[in-house]
Design a protein around this motif. Structure first.
Motif, PDB file in Angstrom:
ATOM      1  N   ARG A  52       0.810  -1.219   0.000  1.00  0.00           N
ATOM      2  CA  ARG A  52       0.000   0.000   0.000  1.00  0.00           C
ATOM      3  C   ARG A  52       0.843   1.270   0.000  1.00  0.00           C
ATOM      4  O   ARG A  52       0.424   2.298  -0.504  1.00  0.00           O
ATOM      5  N   GLU A  53       2.106   1.170   0.556  1.00  0.00           N
ATOM      6  CA  GLU A  53       2.909   2.385   0.636  1.00  0.00           C
ATOM      7  C   GLU A  53       3.443   2.769  -0.742  1.00  0.00           C
ATOM      8  O   GLU A  53       3.703   1.923  -1.580  1.00  0.00           O
ATOM      9  N   LEU A  54       3.571   4.069  -0.979  1.00  0.00           N
ATOM     10  CA  LEU A  54       4.052   4.590  -2.253  1.00  0.00           C
ATOM     11  C   LEU A  54       5.566   4.431  -2.346  1.00  0.00           C
ATOM     12  O   LEU A  54       6.294   4.563  -1.363  1.00  0.00           O
ATOM     13  N   ALA A  55       6.047   4.132  -3.564  1.00  0.00           N
ATOM     14  CA  ALA A  55       7.500   4.015  -3.777  1.00  0.00           C
ATOM     15  C   ALA A  55       8.166   5.377  -3.643  1.00  0.00           C
ATOM     16  O   ALA A  55       7.634   6.394  -4.112  1.00  0.00           O
ATOM     17  N   GLU A  56       9.343   5.401  -2.998  1.00  0.00           N
ATOM     18  CA  GLU A  56      10.057   6.658  -2.807  1.00  0.00           C
ATOM     19  C   GLU A  56      10.659   7.147  -4.129  1.00  0.00           C
ATOM     20  O   GLU A  56      11.132   6.355  -4.934  1.00  0.00           O
ATOM     21  N   GLU A  57      10.624   8.457  -4.353  1.00  0.00           N
ATOM     22  CA  GLU A  57      11.217   9.027  -5.554  1.00  0.00           C
ATOM     23  C   GLU A  57      12.749   8.947  -5.486  1.00  0.00           C
ATOM     24  O   GLU A  57      13.333   9.155  -4.419  1.00  0.00           O
ATOM     25  N   PRO A  58      13.384   8.620  -6.608  1.00  0.00           N
ATOM     26  CA  PRO A  58      14.850   8.540  -6.602  1.00  0.00           C
ATOM     27  C   PRO A  58      15.457   9.920  -6.331  1.00  0.00           C
ATOM     28  O   PRO A  58      14.892  10.946  -6.731  1.00  0.00           O
ATOM     29  N   PRO A  59      16.578   9.978  -5.629  1.00  0.00           N
ATOM     30  CA  PRO A  59      17.188  11.286  -5.339  1.00  0.00           C
ATOM     31  C   PRO A  59      17.664  11.967  -6.618  1.00  0.00           C
ATOM     32  O   PRO A  59      18.029  11.314  -7.612  1.00  0.00           O
ATOM     33  N   LYS A  60      17.655  13.287  -6.598  1.00  0.00           N
ATOM     34  CA  LYS A  60      18.091  14.039  -7.762  1.00  0.00           C
ATOM     35  C   LYS A  60      19.610  13.922  -7.952  1.00  0.00           C
ATOM     36  O   LYS A  60      20.359  13.798  -6.979  1.00  0.00           O
ATOM     37  N   LEU A  61      20.021  13.975  -9.198  1.00  0.00           N
ATOM     38  CA  LEU A  61      21.444  13.906  -9.526  1.00  0.00           C
ATOM     39  C   LEU A  61      22.059  15.294  -9.325  1.00  0.00           C
ATOM     40  O   LEU A  61      21.548  16.294  -9.838  1.00  0.00           O
ATOM     41  N   ARG A  62      23.137  15.344  -8.553  1.00  0.00           N
ATOM     42  CA  ARG A  62      23.812  16.622  -8.292  1.00  0.00           C
ATOM     43  C   ARG A  62      24.776  16.902  -9.435  1.00  0.00           C
ATOM     44  O   ARG A  62      25.767  16.198  -9.630  1.00  0.00           O
ATOM     45  N   ARG A  90      20.297  24.341 -19.043  1.00  0.00           N
ATOM     46  CA  ARG A  90      20.132  22.907 -19.278  1.00  0.00           C
ATOM     47  C   ARG A  90      19.921  22.143 -17.979  1.00  0.00           C
ATOM     48  O   ARG A  90      19.069  21.250 -17.898  1.00  0.00           O
ATOM     49  N   ILE A  91      20.674  22.485 -16.946  1.00  0.00           N
ATOM     50  CA  ILE A  91      20.550  21.774 -15.661  1.00  0.00           C
ATOM     51  C   ILE A  91      19.218  22.084 -15.006  1.00  0.00           C
ATOM     52  O   ILE A  91      18.533  21.194 -14.486  1.00  0.00           O
ATOM     53  N   GLN A  96      15.235  15.951 -12.888  1.00  0.00           N
ATOM     54  CA  GLN A  96      16.001  14.942 -12.150  1.00  0.00           C
ATOM     55  C   GLN A  96      17.384  15.445 -11.749  1.00  0.00           C
ATOM     56  O   GLN A  96      18.144  14.705 -11.134  1.00  0.00           O
ATOM     57  N   TRP A  97      17.695  16.692 -12.115  1.00  0.00           N
ATOM     58  CA  TRP A  97      19.015  17.257 -11.816  1.00  0.00           C
ATOM     59  C   TRP A  97      18.895  18.399 -10.801  1.00  0.00           C
ATOM     60  O   TRP A  97      17.897  19.116 -10.762  1.00  0.00           O
ATOM     61  N   GLU A  98      19.939  18.525 -10.027  1.00  0.00           N
ATOM     62  CA  GLU A  98      20.044  19.625  -9.069  1.00  0.00           C
ATOM     63  C   GLU A  98      21.381  20.340  -9.297  1.00  0.00           C
ATOM     64  O   GLU A  98      22.444  19.703  -9.296  1.00  0.00           O
ATOM     65  N   ILE A 131      29.316  16.204  -5.801  1.00  0.00           N
ATOM     66  CA  ILE A 131      28.969  16.210  -7.223  1.00  0.00           C
ATOM     67  C   ILE A 131      28.781  14.776  -7.712  1.00  0.00           C
ATOM     68  O   ILE A 131      29.538  13.877  -7.331  1.00  0.00           O
ATOM     69  N   ASP A 132      27.756  14.562  -8.569  1.00  0.00           N
ATOM     70  CA  ASP A 132      27.545  13.262  -9.210  1.00  0.00           C
ATOM     71  C   ASP A 132      27.916  13.286 -10.689  1.00  0.00           C
ATOM     72  O   ASP A 132      28.331  12.271 -11.237  1.00  0.00           O
ATOM     73  N   LEU A 133      27.721  14.436 -11.344  1.00  0.00           N
ATOM     74  CA  LEU A 133      27.964  14.541 -12.784  1.00  0.00           C
ATOM     75  C   LEU A 133      28.531  15.917 -13.104  1.00  0.00           C
ATOM     76  O   LEU A 133      28.067  16.920 -12.549  1.00  0.00           O
ATOM     77  N   ILE A 134      29.529  15.964 -13.988  1.00  0.00           N
ATOM     78  CA  ILE A 134      30.135  17.225 -14.438  1.00  0.00           C
ATOM     79  C   ILE A 134      29.872  17.379 -15.925  1.00  0.00           C
ATOM     80  O   ILE A 134      30.120  16.453 -16.709  1.00  0.00           O
TER      81      ILE A 134
END
Length: 400
Positions: A52-62, A90-91, A96-98, A131-134
């Motif tokens: 019944r519980e809702l799936a958690e949203e994936p964290p945003k990509l830094r 663009r970011i 999905q990006w932060e 940072i996750d992506l440059i």
């Protein structure tokens, strides 16, 4: 006790029953079981209960971006601003990006990362896990030295979790999984070769302008001169007065050290903006031919395009143009100052040699393999050894 088996009958049955017959028998048995189960006597399938519980949203990509232009010319300003605007837009457009930060280096060469403070800060933040992506425009913006490019990419890919780098122009994302290693190495090598070719082309153009007398040499940190927005060499009256004071003091008999002390005492800032003047700074101003309107070009040059380090020119042509620009000091006064400096240097050198000749004692080897060689004291400093060699040369020239 069970009835005893008949081994002969069992073995006879095994020999008469083939493997194919056993497979066919097993197949018929399985089909019979399936038919039986399909009539309602089979397995009951119980579906899983829905959570019944809702799936958690994936964290945003830094996500961060790196922007750089190599010069501070006006034509590059638009390119630099457009890079920043493009990556910011663009970011922010990707839900999905932060945005972490847009790291910037304006007017900095890319052949090494030593002076690129924005780049260094970005790598440090990536190591700190921020940072996750440059994102960057191209490999040539990330760097033009293949060693630095690959070293920094390896540093980012070795992190936990690894930091990816997207090169927009080439359409490549480096994730450290080895898929793009060869391609990125080749593109980095091409970027370095492009940098070398561009450096040689620029230097060739500079030397051509020097030979034609139209080269606009730098007057950064040079007292008394500046270039206006048209690139013309202009005298700055306030600083020119400092230059005149230095030359007048020298003509009146003051030494560079005495002039430096006087300027420091008066609270005058040095060309580099320091409170303390040195005798070397004063001497360089007194030796600079630009103050009498002449220009001696290519006194130094860049030997290695990677380091951009200037060295004293002893290998290439120099270019001299008399009456190149408006002078601050009269030509005759400048010539008088050069004679005074040369005479003082010669007098000081002779006095030093006389003092050292009484100080040094050395012994000459009289026989054996090293006959004729001088034995010097190992306690002498480098400067003392240099002065001793001057004494030896002077003695040999006298004997000739």
């Amino acid at each position: 006790m069970a009835k005893p088996l008949d081994p002969k009958a069992i073995e006879a049955e095994r020999k008469t029953s083939s493997r194919a017959e056993r497979r066919e028998q097993k197949r018929r048995q399985m089909q019979d079981e399936i038919s039986y189960n399909q009539r309602g006597n089979g397995v009951i399938i119980i579906p899983p209960q829905k959570r019944r519980e809702l799936a958690e949203e994936p964290p945003k990509l830094r996500v961060a971006a790196y922007c750089r232009v190599s010069t501070q010319e006006e034509k590059q300003v638009g390119s630099f601003d457009m890079q920043i605007h493009h990556f910011a837009k663009r970011i922010e457009a990707n839900p999905q990006w932060e945005l972490v930060e847009i790291y910037q280096d304006e007017g900095i060469s890319a052949t090494t990362v030593e002076k690129r403070l924005g780049f260094q800060k970005m790598i440090a933040d990536a190591v700190d896990g921020k940072i996750d992506l440059i994102l960057t425009k191209s490999i040539s913006r990330f760097g033009r030295n293949i060693v630095d490019i690959l070293d920094n990419l390896r540093t980012l890919s070795a992190l936990n979790p690894p930091v990816s780098v997207e090169f927009e122009t080439e359409g490549i994302t480096y994730t450290g999984d080895g898929r793009n290693n060869l391609l990125i190495s080749l593109l980095a090598a091409l970027a370095e070769m492009e940098s070398q070719q561009k450096s040689e082309a620029i230097k060739a153009g500079i030397r051509w302008r020097m030979a034609e007398g139209i080269y606009k040499f730098s007057v950064q940190n040079t007292l008394g001169f500046y270039r206006d927005h048209f690139g013309r060499l202009v005298i700055e009256p306030t600083e020119a007065r400092i230059v005149e004071y230095i030359y007048e003091s020298c003509l009146e008999g003051a030494t560079p050290a005495e002039i430096a002390a006087a300027l420091t005492e008066q609270g005058i800032k040095s060309p580099m903006g320091n409170d303390l003047w040195s005798a070397g700074t004063v001497r360089s101003i007194l030796r600079n031919e630009k103050y009498c309107g002449d220009a001696l070009m290519q006194k130094t040059y860049t030997k290695d395009f990677r380091t951009h380090k200037s060295v004293k020119n002893t290998d290439l042509n120099m270019y001299f143009k008399e009456n190149h620009h408006t002078a601050i000091i009269k030509k005759e006064d400048w010539i008088k100052v050069q004679k005074l400096l040369s005479e003082r240097h010669s007098t000081a050198e002779r006095a030093t040699l006389r003092r050292l000749s009484n100080h040094f004692v050395a012994y000459r080897v009289k026989d054996g393999l090293f006959k004729g060689y001088l034995i010097i004291d190992s306690r002498w400093s480098f400067m003392e050894r240099q002065e001793f060699m001057k004494i030896v040369d002077e003695a040999q020239n006298t004997m000739k």
